[in-house]
Scaffold this motif. Sequence first.
Motif: not given
Length: 362
Positions: A234-235, A256-257, A273-274, A280-282
């Motif tokens: 995903a974007d 994948d975000e 996001s990977d 992880d959390v961004y």
Amino acid sequence: MAMAPAAACPSAVAVALLTGVLLLGCSRAVNVAGAASDGLVFVRQTPSGTDLFRARLSDGAIERLTRTPGRNEDWPDWSDRAGRLAFLSGPAGGSPTWDLLVWSAARRDQAAVFVQGRSEYFLDWSPAAPLLAYSHQTGAGDFVVAQIDVANGTRQQLASASGGAFLARPSFSFDGRRLVAQRIEGGLSQLLILAPGEPPRRVLETSAYDDHGRFTRDDAWIAFDRRSSRHAPADLMLVRPDGSETRNLTNSPDLDEHSPRVSPVRDELTFVSDRSGTNDVYVVGYPGGEARNLTHTPDTSEWMPQFSPDGERIVFVILPGGFRADRDRLDYGTARIAVVDREGRRLFETNGIDPDWMPAWE
């Protein structure tokens, strides 16, 4: 469709709410501003099923809210505006039937049943009024998005879908006048704008899987994630509610975000996001900015980030490294929740899942 004000919870689905039962929690004190950002409500696996708990970040205390042998509670969602906690309760053992209950701090001994014997999903409160939106499946198999005015118990249907289509994730605008939701059919998902008295309107005509739609704090954009198909990467995207402009925030076809949640006080999103090799959390500003990794955890996967009401911290779910929602079984017994501040400092962690922000008790 009118619905009579909810009465006391029937004995078959009564949910006893307890006070004063403190369990072991993280003992580290946290400096927080405002009671609404000092507390959490979440789900925890117990020997008899899943129950609701809440935590106070300032001293790490944890209190059990429900004790319901033979029943499961899930999807807690607190409203500061309404002063109420909505959640789902259903028989343990995998039953697809959930009751929608609403608890008020003024009536601490039990919750009131607002919808009984249906299959409810995806609760969301209006920021502007005591309105609760949800989706559910009717006895005929159709899916419906409706909203309840919990002040008087009236219910209004906003959209329906039949013939195998599924309506999901209703989410209010910050002014409370409309919602964004998803219509899922044939492997595609399209965003809908819903408003009382108006027909549902598609935001975009696409052949993609658009998911997790949320209005930004000024209601000028909808943040969402887009996949070319349901299981593709995903974007992160932004779209004007009238569909007139679309922006790709990440444009990373190999990453994948996803799962954006908007800050209530800043023009920024938190998301998963990977790009570091695992989820992880961004945090990133919009409509453009540099994303910052807040967790840096190569051995675990983070999911479902959500800003606190003051925008200064983020709660999320911790699952085993490499976990994929489209492939792996979600184990409530091993899931954890954690809170970080906007610099990534870990403030709190405990066993649990499906957290939401809720004012801490005194």
